[in-house]
Write a protein that holds these residues in place. Sequence first.
Motif, PDB file in Angstrom:
ATOM      1  N   GLU A 135       0.775  -1.327   0.162  1.00  0.00           N
ATOM      2  CA  GLU A 135       0.055   0.248   0.094  1.00  0.00           C
ATOM      3  C   GLU A 135       0.891   1.006  -0.472  1.00  0.00           C
ATOM      4  OE1 GLU A 135      -2.267   1.799   3.762  1.00  0.00           O
ATOM      5  OE2 GLU A 135      -2.084   0.196   4.006  1.00  0.00           O
ATOM      6  N   GLN A 136       0.709   1.490  -0.955  1.00  0.00           N
ATOM      7  CA  GLN A 136       1.726   3.388  -1.473  1.00  0.00           C
ATOM      8  C   GLN A 136       1.142   4.332  -0.377  1.00  0.00           C
ATOM      9  OE1 GLN A 136       2.926   4.099  -4.399  1.00  0.00           O
ATOM     10  NE2 GLN A 136       4.268   5.749  -3.348  1.00  0.00           N
ATOM     11  N   LYS A 137       2.077   4.895   0.893  1.00  0.00           N
ATOM     12  CA  LYS A 137       2.116   6.261   1.805  1.00  0.00           C
ATOM     13  C   LYS A 137       2.707   6.829   0.833  1.00  0.00           C
ATOM     14  CE  LYS A 137      -0.075   4.847   5.273  1.00  0.00           C
ATOM     15  NZ  LYS A 137       0.196   4.249   7.018  1.00  0.00           N
ATOM     16  N   THR A 149       7.680   5.902   1.287  1.00  0.00           N
ATOM     17  CA  THR A 149       7.623   5.038   2.324  1.00  0.00           C
ATOM     18  C   THR A 149       6.386   4.509   2.727  1.00  0.00           C
ATOM     19  OG1 THR A 149       7.814   7.168   3.394  1.00  0.00           O
ATOM     20  CG2 THR A 149       7.490   4.535   5.142  1.00  0.00           C
ATOM     21  N   PHE A 150       6.267   2.415   1.886  1.00  0.00           N
ATOM     22  CA  PHE A 150       5.600   2.040   1.813  1.00  0.00           C
ATOM     23  C   PHE A 150       5.595   1.180   3.552  1.00  0.00           C
ATOM     24  CE2 PHE A 150       7.752   2.548  -2.253  1.00  0.00           C
ATOM     25  CZ  PHE A 150       6.739   1.992  -3.096  1.00  0.00           C
ATOM     26  N   ASN A 151       3.856   0.267   3.066  1.00  0.00           N
ATOM     27  CA  ASN A 151       3.660  -0.512   4.708  1.00  0.00           C
ATOM     28  C   ASN A 151       3.699  -1.485   3.665  1.00  0.00           C
ATOM     29  OD1 ASN A 151       3.453   1.454   5.558  1.00  0.00           O
ATOM     30  ND2 ASN A 151       1.893   1.300   7.192  1.00  0.00           N
ATOM     31  N   ILE A 152       4.090  -2.920   4.579  1.00  0.00           N
ATOM     32  CA  ILE A 152       4.701  -3.935   4.562  1.00  0.00           C
ATOM     33  C   ILE A 152       3.838  -4.445   4.935  1.00  0.00           C
ATOM     34  CG2 ILE A 152       5.636  -5.953   3.608  1.00  0.00           C
ATOM     35  CD1 ILE A 152       8.193  -4.241   2.168  1.00  0.00           C
ATOM     36  N   PRO A 153       2.874  -5.869   5.111  1.00  0.00           N
ATOM     37  CA  PRO A 153       2.791  -6.809   5.949  1.00  0.00           C
ATOM     38  C   PRO A 153       3.338  -7.586   5.796  1.00  0.00           C
ATOM     39  CG  PRO A 153       1.076  -6.221   3.974  1.00  0.00           C
ATOM     40  CD  PRO A 153       2.478  -5.343   3.448  1.00  0.00           C
ATOM     41  N   GLU A 196       5.121 -20.080  13.314  1.00  0.00           N
ATOM     42  CA  GLU A 196       4.144 -19.366  15.103  1.00  0.00           C
ATOM     43  C   GLU A 196       3.485 -18.492  14.353  1.00  0.00           C
ATOM     44  OE1 GLU A 196       4.377 -20.535  19.780  1.00  0.00           O
ATOM     45  OE2 GLU A 196       6.211 -19.526  18.800  1.00  0.00           O
ATOM     46  N   PRO A 197       1.995 -18.048  14.869  1.00  0.00           N
ATOM     47  CA  PRO A 197       1.605 -16.392  13.791  1.00  0.00           C
ATOM     48  C   PRO A 197       2.053 -15.206  14.867  1.00  0.00           C
ATOM     49  CG  PRO A 197       0.198 -18.072  15.025  1.00  0.00           C
ATOM     50  CD  PRO A 197       1.239 -18.509  15.291  1.00  0.00           C
ATOM     51  N   VAL A 198       2.916 -14.369  14.089  1.00  0.00           N
ATOM     52  CA  VAL A 198       2.455 -13.085  14.391  1.00  0.00           C
ATOM     53  C   VAL A 198       2.078 -11.894  13.307  1.00  0.00           C
ATOM     54  CG1 VAL A 198       4.503 -13.377  16.295  1.00  0.00           C
ATOM     55  CG2 VAL A 198       5.350 -12.823  14.105  1.00  0.00           C
ATOM     56  N   TYR A 199       2.318 -11.072  13.167  1.00  0.00           N
ATOM     57  CA  TYR A 199       2.518  -9.819  12.651  1.00  0.00           C
ATOM     58  C   TYR A 199       2.553  -8.475  12.711  1.00  0.00           C
ATOM     59  CZ  TYR A 199      -0.601  -6.876   9.093  1.00  0.00           C
ATOM     60  OH  TYR A 199      -0.951  -5.680   8.218  1.00  0.00           O
ATOM     61  N   PHE A 200       3.070  -8.404  11.349  1.00  0.00           N
ATOM     62  CA  PHE A 200       4.192  -7.053  11.355  1.00  0.00           C
ATOM     63  C   PHE A 200       3.700  -6.096   9.869  1.00  0.00           C
ATOM     64  CE2 PHE A 200       7.305 -10.260  12.881  1.00  0.00           C
ATOM     65  CZ  PHE A 200       7.269  -9.601  13.778  1.00  0.00           C
ATOM     66  N   ASP A 201       4.110  -4.905  11.070  1.00  0.00           N
ATOM     67  CA  ASP A 201       2.780  -4.363   9.739  1.00  0.00           C
ATOM     68  C   ASP A 201       4.909  -3.264   9.263  1.00  0.00           C
ATOM     69  OD1 ASP A 201       1.679  -2.505   7.574  1.00  0.00           O
ATOM     70  OD2 ASP A 201       0.184  -2.043   9.237  1.00  0.00           O
ATOM     71  N   LEU A 202       5.108  -3.331   8.071  1.00  0.00           N
ATOM     72  CA  LEU A 202       6.653  -2.823   8.464  1.00  0.00           C
ATOM     73  C   LEU A 202       6.226  -1.548   7.575  1.00  0.00           C
ATOM     74  CD1 LEU A 202       8.520  -5.640   7.731  1.00  0.00           C
ATOM     75  CD2 LEU A 202       8.419  -4.443  10.187  1.00  0.00           C
ATOM     76  N   GLN A 203       7.296  -0.386   8.067  1.00  0.00           N
ATOM     77  CA  GLN A 203       6.937   0.975   7.331  1.00  0.00           C
ATOM     78  C   GLN A 203       8.583   1.296   7.108  1.00  0.00           C
ATOM     79  OE1 GLN A 203       5.886   2.229  11.008  1.00  0.00           O
ATOM     80  NE2 GLN A 203       3.972   1.028  10.394  1.00  0.00           N
ATOM     81  N   VAL A 204       8.345   0.682   5.358  1.00  0.00           N
ATOM     82  CA  VAL A 204       9.749   0.735   4.402  1.00  0.00           C
ATOM     83  C   VAL A 204      10.004   1.890   3.791  1.00  0.00           C
ATOM     84  CG1 VAL A 204       9.625  -1.748   4.986  1.00  0.00           C
ATOM     85  CG2 VAL A 204       9.162  -0.709   2.909  1.00  0.00           C
TER      86      VAL A 204
END
Lengths: 366, 184
Positions: A4-6, A10-14, A24-32
């Motif tokens: 998703e373009q910000k 800067t992009f957000n990568i899930p 194991e399930p973890v979820y990161f929302d990375l702003q790259v």
Amino acid sequence: MAIEQKAGSTFNIPLGPVHVALEEPVYFDLQVEGEIIRGTTLHSGHVHRGMENLAQHRNLIMNQTLTERVCSLCSNSHAFTYAMVVENALGIKVPERAHYLRTLTEEIKRVASHLFTLAIQAHLCGFESLFMHTMEIREIMQDVKESLYGNRMNLAFNCIGGTKFDLDQECFDFLEQSLEKFMPQFREVLDIFETDPLICARIQGTGILPKEEAIRLGVVGPVARGSGLNIDVRKETPYAAYGKVDFDIVTRDGCDLYARTCVRLHEVLESVKIIKQVIRDIPEGETRVHMTHIFPSQAVARSEAPRGEVIYYIRTNSTEIPERLKWRVPSYMNWEALGVMLRNAKVADAALITNTIDPCVSCTER
Amino acid sequence: MATFLNTLLQNIISGPATDPFPFGETFSPKRVRGLIRIDRDLCLGCGMCRHVCAAGAINIQRNSLGWTITIWQDSCCLCRSCVTYCPMHAMSIDPNWHSAHVEEDKYKRIEQHTISYQPCARCGTPMRVMSLERAKELYAADPDIDPEEIRHLCRSCRQIRDAEQSTVCMLRSDISTAPAAEKS
Ligand code: SF4
Ligand code: SF4
């Protein structure tokens, strides 16, 4: 992967929630920004099982089995700390032999757990043959667990008042033989992890957690010790037989992945040292005392699991079902440190950095 | 790097590290937990095993003739609590770990025993006869009691018998062998 373009570059990568480092399930929302991670939002809660509530509907003995299932790699630490908290609350005095047996079990589990994390680290570095080789060495410890306790992961050895059964001389002999086989192979791997240029190039200077940040976030276990903090529950408040054995706290000042890897490697050596002392010094005698009465009381117990400090709290009433059972696990404290470690790291290193706190998602979310 | 190449070379020379199972033998330690077994001669039907089983793998069904004790092997998580807490040492662990089975057999993997009451040797009340070994253990401190005789008596008759002849005169009412009322 949806990108998703910000504003700006800067992009957000899930990242996640499935299988980021371990299964194991973890979820990161990375702003790259290009290749570089500028910010991270962590989301958790995918494996919440309501275990604290379950514990309030089961009797004290059943909870022994339940707490062992909070986590798989440090399963024994949970069962062990749970047994200690009940003993503290009800004033049960555990026999000396049981203290030594519990110490032995905890260290065997620690060796296996650290080797597992190190193996996964090799896998995430793309070094598959080292991953296989480390797992093969870990298998020696798995065989020890299977031969001594009968199970490979959930040992089900601790019980309120001591241990469920005794270990005989044959077990100790097998353990000694296994250690003889284990040590030369482990030293070889230790050397590879510490000096191999491919691994060093990947992990040195990555995932920095400065000492001040480590103190601010209250991290525990090898993550804290890799940032130069000299903390270890086994030394601070010795429980079981830890006050009677000689071992050192391993610390490193590097604050990076490499430092934490070295801490884990050298802790394995310390654990082996403890195991050898227990075999030498273990006294004869009973291994269990009975729980004779239950009364309203409350207590806390803490111990050093492979990932760091585990704290249990219990409040009992006059029934055999506890009124409240609460625990705080090490990964919960180390979790927030990922935000610091991931900042300014490369996207490709995200999984590797996640693995460095040895995350146990199921015990954090229980 | 040189060291790891060395390790790899050794691994190639030493051959596979895995066992050739199922075509050959594999590592089976003798303490491995395979299945939980009940010794029907020892079980008293006290229900302790069911009480401590976190997996809910044990069931005890009572009627006027006796009881049926069942373990669902597929539910059992091999935590060994039942073995630890059974007061009669009736539970044991079988190291047979070959538990692979087809889906339709999942409810058939059970250990089940139906145990009947026998009449008390004095008053005829239906009761469970205690194992000789356990009776000897319990009355070890009391040489006047014949374990073979006492194990055939119900709880009340045991107390009377105890009081009648025993010089030590200890009341052994702590273990009930009479049919207990079924708990909900
Ligand atoms: S605890 Fe032992 S004696 Fe009691 S019902 Fe279970 S198997 Fe039988
Ligand atoms: S071993 Fe544990 S789970 Fe299995 S029947 Fe016994 S108490 Fe239940």
